[in-house]
Design an enzyme around this catalytic site. Sequence first.
Site, PDB file in Angstrom:
ATOM      1  CG  ASN A  76      -1.749  -1.287   1.275  1.00  0.00           C
ATOM      2  OD1 ASN A  76      -1.557  -2.078   2.181  1.00  0.00           O
ATOM      3  ND2 ASN A  76      -2.610  -1.529   0.298  1.00  0.00           N
ATOM      4  CB  VAL A  84       0.658   6.376   2.529  1.00  0.00           C
ATOM      5  CG1 VAL A  84      -0.116   5.436   3.428  1.00  0.00           C
ATOM      6  CG2 VAL A  84       2.115   6.451   2.949  1.00  0.00           C
ATOM      7  CB  CYS A  85      -2.935   3.235  -0.837  1.00  0.00           C
ATOM      8  SG  CYS A  85      -4.648   2.805  -1.182  1.00  0.00           S
ATOM      9  CG  LEU A  86      -4.053   4.343   6.085  1.00  0.00           C
ATOM     10  CD1 LEU A  86      -4.168   2.829   6.261  1.00  0.00           C
ATOM     11  CD2 LEU A  86      -2.988   4.876   7.033  1.00  0.00           C
TER      12      LEU A  86
END
Length: 184
Positions: A76, A84-86
């Site tokens: 991620n 960041v993929c959150l």
Amino acid sequence: MSSPSKRREMDLMKLMMSDYKVEMVNDGMQEFFVEFRGPTESIYQGGVWKVRVELPDAYPYKSPSIGFINKIYHPNVDEMSGSVCLDVINQTWSPMFDLVNVFEVFLPQLLLYPNPSDPLNGEAAALMMRDRPSYEQKVKEYCQKYAKPEDAGITPEDKSSDEEELSEEEDDSGDEDILGKPDP
């Protein structure tokens, strides 16, 4: 406390008081770097990253932009940009959250529980799902290669003083060996 600039200032101070090393980019409080350490007892343990934080004008109503500066191998996190993929940062952010939440809860949770079904690094996600031991080995290799304190811009002096602050459970007798006995 209603103004976003006051809240930005308070959150930044709270982050600094939480023993995080914070390096300001300019005189303003909108862009800075934070030293982030991998969670204990995880495959990221021992890794040290420099994380770029950019606070939008509408912070805390709009989420901060977070990105790793030195490389990290994670499904991620985009390997090239460090983005960041959150969800909690990108979609479900709330003004109830603050910067300490990002570094004490959200990023550690991201590293402990990757989501390979929503990847920014497709190779890491595929490897994690196909061959977990190889994935974990590659994470550790990246930590050793790219996430040493000096990779995050930490000088050896900074590192040693940090370790002393972090290991408060140790007694102070070790200091005498280094510093010698106090004068009577």
